[in-house]
Motif scaffolding. Structure first.
Motif, short mmCIF file in Angstrom:
data_model
loop_
_atom_site.label_atom_id
_atom_site.label_comp_id
_atom_site.label_asym_id
_atom_site.label_seq_id
_atom_site.Cartn_x
_atom_site.Cartn_y
_atom_site.Cartn_z
N TYR A 308 0.85 -1.21 0.00
CA TYR A 308 0.00 0.00 0.00
C TYR A 308 0.88 1.26 0.00
O TYR A 308 0.69 2.18 -0.80
CB TYR A 308 -0.88 -0.15 1.24
CG TYR A 308 -1.75 0.95 1.73
CD1 TYR A 308 -3.03 1.14 1.20
CD2 TYR A 308 -1.36 1.74 2.81
CE1 TYR A 308 -3.88 2.10 1.73
CE2 TYR A 308 -2.21 2.70 3.35
CZ TYR A 308 -3.45 2.89 2.80
OH TYR A 308 -4.30 3.84 3.33
N PRO A 316 1.42 9.05 -7.25
CA PRO A 316 0.68 9.99 -6.39
C PRO A 316 -0.73 10.33 -6.91
O PRO A 316 -1.52 10.91 -6.18
CB PRO A 316 1.56 11.25 -6.41
CG PRO A 316 2.91 10.78 -6.86
CD PRO A 316 2.65 9.63 -7.79
N HIS B 3 -12.89 12.24 8.03
CA HIS B 3 -13.38 10.85 8.09
C HIS B 3 -13.76 10.37 6.68
O HIS B 3 -13.36 9.28 6.26
CB HIS B 3 -14.59 10.79 9.01
CG HIS B 3 -15.41 9.53 8.94
ND1 HIS B 3 -14.90 8.28 9.21
CD2 HIS B 3 -16.72 9.34 8.62
CE1 HIS B 3 -15.86 7.38 9.06
NE2 HIS B 3 -16.97 7.98 8.71
N GLU B 4 -14.51 11.20 5.98
CA GLU B 4 -14.93 10.87 4.60
C GLU B 4 -13.70 10.55 3.74
O GLU B 4 -13.70 9.57 2.99
CB GLU B 4 -15.68 12.10 4.06
CG GLU B 4 -16.24 12.00 2.67
CD GLU B 4 -16.72 13.39 2.19
OE1 GLU B 4 -17.01 14.27 3.03
OE2 GLU B 4 -16.78 13.59 0.96
N ILE B 7 -12.02 7.06 4.64
CA ILE B 7 -12.71 5.80 4.33
C ILE B 7 -12.03 5.04 3.20
O ILE B 7 -11.66 3.88 3.37
CB ILE B 7 -14.22 6.04 4.04
CG1 ILE B 7 -14.93 6.51 5.33
CG2 ILE B 7 -14.87 4.77 3.49
CD1 ILE B 7 -16.39 6.93 5.12
N PRO B 8 -11.83 5.67 2.02
CA PRO B 8 -11.19 4.89 0.94
C PRO B 8 -9.76 4.45 1.27
O PRO B 8 -9.28 3.45 0.74
CB PRO B 8 -11.21 5.83 -0.27
CG PRO B 8 -11.56 7.17 0.25
CD PRO B 8 -12.28 6.99 1.55
N LEU B 9 -9.09 5.19 2.14
CA LEU B 9 -7.72 4.81 2.50
C LEU B 9 -7.70 3.68 3.52
O LEU B 9 -6.63 3.20 3.90
CB LEU B 9 -6.97 6.03 3.06
CG LEU B 9 -6.76 7.18 2.07
CD1 LEU B 9 -6.25 8.42 2.79
CD2 LEU B 9 -5.79 6.76 0.96
N GLY B 10 -8.88 3.27 3.97
CA GLY B 10 -8.94 2.17 4.95
C GLY B 10 -8.57 2.64 6.36
O GLY B 10 -8.19 1.82 7.20
N ILE B 11 -8.70 3.94 6.62
CA ILE B 11 -8.28 4.50 7.90
C ILE B 11 -9.49 4.77 8.77
O ILE B 11 -10.47 5.37 8.33
CB ILE B 11 -7.46 5.79 7.67
CG1 ILE B 11 -6.15 5.39 7.02
CG2 ILE B 11 -7.21 6.54 8.98
CD1 ILE B 11 -5.49 6.49 6.26
N ARG B 12 -9.45 4.29 10.00
CA ARG B 12 -10.58 4.37 10.92
C ARG B 12 -10.34 5.44 11.96
O ARG B 12 -9.25 5.52 12.53
CB ARG B 12 -10.81 3.02 11.60
CG ARG B 12 -10.98 1.86 10.62
CD ARG B 12 -12.25 1.99 9.78
NE ARG B 12 -12.25 1.04 8.67
CZ ARG B 12 -12.10 1.40 7.39
NH1 ARG B 12 -11.95 2.67 7.05
NH2 ARG B 12 -12.11 0.49 6.43
N THR B 266 -5.90 15.10 -5.26
CA THR B 266 -5.97 14.61 -3.88
C THR B 266 -6.46 15.76 -3.01
O THR B 266 -5.89 16.86 -3.07
CB THR B 266 -4.57 14.16 -3.39
OG1 THR B 266 -3.96 13.36 -4.39
CG2 THR B 266 -4.67 13.37 -2.09
N ARG B 274 -2.98 11.37 5.16
CA ARG B 274 -1.78 10.68 4.71
C ARG B 274 -0.55 11.21 5.45
O ARG B 274 0.34 10.45 5.84
CB ARG B 274 -1.64 10.80 3.18
CG ARG B 274 -2.68 9.92 2.46
CD ARG B 274 -2.91 10.29 1.00
NE ARG B 274 -1.86 9.81 0.13
CZ ARG B 274 -2.07 9.34 -1.11
NH1 ARG B 274 -3.31 9.27 -1.63
NH2 ARG B 274 -1.07 8.94 -1.85
N GLY B 282 -0.40 12.48 -1.76
CA GLY B 282 -1.03 12.41 -3.08
C GLY B 282 -0.83 13.69 -3.87
O GLY B 282 -0.51 14.75 -3.32
#
Lengths: 363, 363
Positions: A308, A316, B3-4, B7-12, B266, B274, B282
């Motif tokens: 990842y 990027p 938060h939005e 989500i796609p980055l898999g981050i909670r 991004t 990130r 990004g």
């Protein structure tokens, strides 16, 4: 992903989830863990919802009718959704409205499957259980009468379909609202590997304007005739003789529309939410000449973190969408989107990232 | 919105929120309601977090130091964040590193403010409490010594700044990661009405490449010198004599970067996440020639629903971002983004939507 799309619209979700670990349950605030096959659970859950929608088609049709009888709007409604739940009902209805389908009929046993094969030019034929299949499960490629025994073992009615000579698979994604507004996304090419969607290219390269228009018009007509509200994906074969035939229907945001998250003005998720709430729909047009979606399947290594990092650092512009699932070999755990002016470049970047995350590409 | 983007980055996310009604608390799954000024609350909350970040700058600096001492990464860290919390500290540091600022000094009482005015060409001058201000609060435009009494009433140190002759306000948004990777968004023009940001245009129209580059370089240098991790917004004056001066700093995703949600490859939110997790950043480049953000302020009518429907129906390309807040006159309750090849068109559409939602435009 639907929750993600609802946030900017100011729309709040309540989620009925099988387990607290489900992808959606990890990110939605208001989660009820319960079994969607249990009517009491559904009724308790539905109380206070403005509208009910789905990210799969497996809620029993009769339960949806019961919710509707309770006064809860269900979108898509059971009368529409049954066509995405039961392949026998779907084929009968599509045939009735004149939508082009492969030749098909319900078959009663292996001998009947052989008779169907004889009627349609011989084996091989495709057998499908009418309910419960997805991603190649519940579908058999049958070469002879003996091969045809397996599909009947589940005790579910079996649909036989001719094996279509196709050059590629396409998908027409549209969204329709209760008051009949509809938008059509560009028709995409969907490439499968081992029965699972591998890559989607938007728009479908080299598709004639005529055939693309036919596919969009067909999807809009199916949505209207079946009373679909929300997103409808019509999976299609483009045949060697230049026709389109309907393969499958899905009535929810669909893998063939994941490219819209980064490639369209309005994503399929945002438009599905807008449709089920009867809000005006958003512009479905693409933002880039080419967008490519590649599914990320699990590989042999459960920890994707280093891959990842590598993919983000390498590209990027890459748009990563991870689902928070445990990695298991072959399981869909995410997807990536790339876009740009050059199709080959977008394809290479998407394939590289998906392959690197899976572990099949190591440099 | 962070938060939005996660989500796609898999981050909670785990959220510490003042009330269960806060915008973020409405959409994040794991919410703790508590007071960020209470160290025990912060310590309990922080247990098990990989990293702590913020959507405002008001957490007491000493509490952040305590969390760091507990071994919890805080990004941006207190040594950086103090420059966005305390305008006196910020001006002293910027002056030390040679960043161009309006003339300024801490003043002790109204007479001292008058002395500062005399030193810098006379009244009017700007007085600011060094802590606690935002959106025009804690800032006074002072015309004489009597006017200068009000700012001292809170008992907080007061910073005096010369009134700058500026042609417009700009903002340079950059994101920096712990290992020193940084990305710079195009410099934007920010238009204020009554001390509140009204419209942001990306990129700033007619800005010379030289001045734009200076602004980006300045923001990157400030981030490095102050040790910022995450998003840094540097609000700038473009003076009548063609210089840039630093107005304010914000160390979090900022209103002047909201355009990036729909206008950049991004978004500022994705890059902030990130950065604080030390993931590769990004691409910050714009996706369209022009993107316009307009803030939606509350108007006289608490129910915006009909206006919301109208705006979506009028402009299917409009990107609406609502915060789920109760509507009160003048309160920021959302923003809209528009983009395209034509700046006038994008400006008209954004202004129309924001005005219609507020109720100041009725057709």
């Amino acid at each position: 992903m639907t929750h993600e799309a609802g946030i900017p619209l100011g729309i709040r979700f309540k989620l009925l989830s099988d387990t607290p670990q489900d992808s959606a349950a990890q990110v939605v605030g208001d989660v009820v863990v319960g079994d969607y096959r249990d009517l009491d659970t559904l009724r308790d859950f539905a109380r206070g919802c403005d509208v009910i929608t789905f990210d799969h088609e497996h809620v029993p049709t009769e339960h949806l009718r019961a919710l509707e009888a309770d006064g809860i709007p269900v979108r898509p409604g059971p009368d529409a959704l049954v066509h995405a739940q039961d392949k026998g009902v779907m084929r009968a209805k599509l045939t009735e409205i004149g939508a082009p389908c492969p030749r098909h009929r319900i078959v009663s046993d292996p001998a009947d499957a052989a008779a169907f094969a004889a009627e349609t030019g011989g084996f091989p034929v495709i057998l499908k259980t009418v309910r419960g299949g997805y991603d190649g499960k519940g579908v058999w490629f049958v070469r002879d009468e003996q091969d045809a025994e397996e599909p009947f073992r589940a005790g579910v009615p079996v649909l036989a379909e001719e094996k279509v000579d196709f050059v590629r698979e396409l998908a027409a994604n549209i969204v329709r609202s209760p008051h009949g507004q509809a938008v059509a996304y560009p028709v995409v090419e969907s490439r499968q590997v081992d029965g699972v969607c591998d890559t989607v290219i938007a728009p479908a390269p080299g598709l004639s304007e005529e055939l693309g228009g036919q596919a969009q018009t067909l999807a809009l007509r199916i949505a209207k005739e079946l009373g679909v509200v929300g997103h409808l994906a019509v999976e299609l074969f483009e045949t060697t003789d230049g026709r389109i035939l309907v393969n499958e229907l899905a009535m929810r945001p669909h893998n063939s529309g994941h490219w819209t998250q980064d490639g369209a003005i309005t994503s399929q998720f945002a438009n599905h939410v807008r449709a089920v709430l009867d809000l005006p729909l958003g512009d479905p047009r693409p933002r880039a000449p080419w967008t490519v979606m590649a599914n990320v399947l699990g590989g042999d290594y459960p920890d994707m973190y280093q891959a990842y990092l590598h993919c983000m650092a390498r590209d990027p512009q890459l748009k990563i969408h991870m689902y928070g699932k445990d990695v298991k070999p072959g399981r869909k755990v995410g997807h990536v989107n790339t876009y740009g002016d050059d199709l080959d470049d977008a394809l290479e970047r998407a394939r590289h990232a998906a392959g690197y995350l899976r572990g099949t590409i190591t440099e």
